[in-house]
Design an enzyme around this catalytic site. Structure first.
Site, short mmCIF file in Angstrom:
data_model
loop_
_atom_site.label_atom_id
_atom_site.label_comp_id
_atom_site.label_asym_id
_atom_site.label_seq_id
_atom_site.Cartn_x
_atom_site.Cartn_y
_atom_site.Cartn_z
N PRO A 132 -3.53 -24.77 -26.30
CA PRO A 132 -2.39 -24.57 -25.41
C PRO A 132 -1.65 -25.89 -25.18
CG PRO A 132 -4.42 -23.66 -24.47
CD PRO A 132 -4.80 -24.52 -25.63
N VAL A 176 -2.09 -31.05 -23.15
CA VAL A 176 -2.61 -30.56 -24.43
C VAL A 176 -4.09 -30.28 -24.22
CG1 VAL A 176 -3.10 -31.15 -26.84
CG2 VAL A 176 -0.94 -31.91 -25.76
N HIS A 177 -4.51 -29.04 -24.48
CA HIS A 177 -5.91 -28.65 -24.28
C HIS A 177 -6.48 -28.25 -25.63
CE1 HIS A 177 -9.48 -26.96 -22.43
NE2 HIS A 177 -9.08 -27.49 -21.28
N LEU A 178 -7.43 -29.03 -26.14
CA LEU A 178 -7.98 -28.80 -27.47
C LEU A 178 -9.10 -27.76 -27.41
CD1 LEU A 178 -8.06 -32.54 -28.57
CD2 LEU A 178 -6.35 -30.81 -29.16
N GLY A 179 -8.72 -26.51 -27.62
CA GLY A 179 -9.69 -25.42 -27.59
C GLY A 179 -9.91 -24.89 -26.19
#
Length: 151
Positions: free
Chosen positions: A120, A72-75
């Site tokens: 993403p 999980v990529h925050l931004g």
């Protein structure tokens, strides 16, 4: 065996090709789907049951007992924020349940800092054809199924 991967954030489903970063858009790290987050401070939650094997303020990986792992990529480019605006709720190596808060963040603050807040969600070491993602444009709540992963 089918793994249900839940959305880490509330928002609108977006195609990975729409992520403004070629590493994600071209699925170089793996296939998946993205979420354009709803605004306001919120917690990003674990997408699957497992162990937090990688943890940064802006990104984390949860690996399930069967070895399948979800990034999980925050931004986008939020690593440049050096953790500002992100609050870790867990530690690396901790066991988590799907839906458990992992990182607190504010997509609006990410946008104000000049970065895209799109999130993403990547099935690491998977092939695109084993995933059944939600339809882009669909509204999704945090903890709601985002895609299934057939193994």
């Amino acid at each position: 065996m089918t793994l249900s991967v839940q959305s880490p954030v509330a928002g609108t489903v977006a195609a990975m090709a729409d992520v403004p970063d070629p590493v994600f858009a071209q699925a170089m790290v793996g296939p998946g789907i993205a979420v354009q987050p709803a605004g306001g401070r919120a917690d990003a939650v674990a997408p699957i049951d497992g162990t937090v094997v990688t943890l940064h303020p802006h990104a984390f990986v949860v690996a399930g007992e069967d070895g399948r792992a979800v990034l999980v990529h925050l931004g986008i480019d939020t690593v440049k924020q050096k953790g500002t605006g992100f609050t870790l709720h867990v530690v690396q190596g901790e066991s988590v349940r799907a839906g458990q808060p992992v990182v607190g963040w504010d997509p609006d603050a990410v946008r104000e800092a000049g970065y895209s807040p799109i999130v993403p969600v990547v099935a690491l070491d998977a092939r695109q054809e084993v995933l059944a993602p939600a339809e882009p444009g669909t509204a999704v709540a945090a903890g709601e199924e985002l895609f299934t992963w057939q193994d």
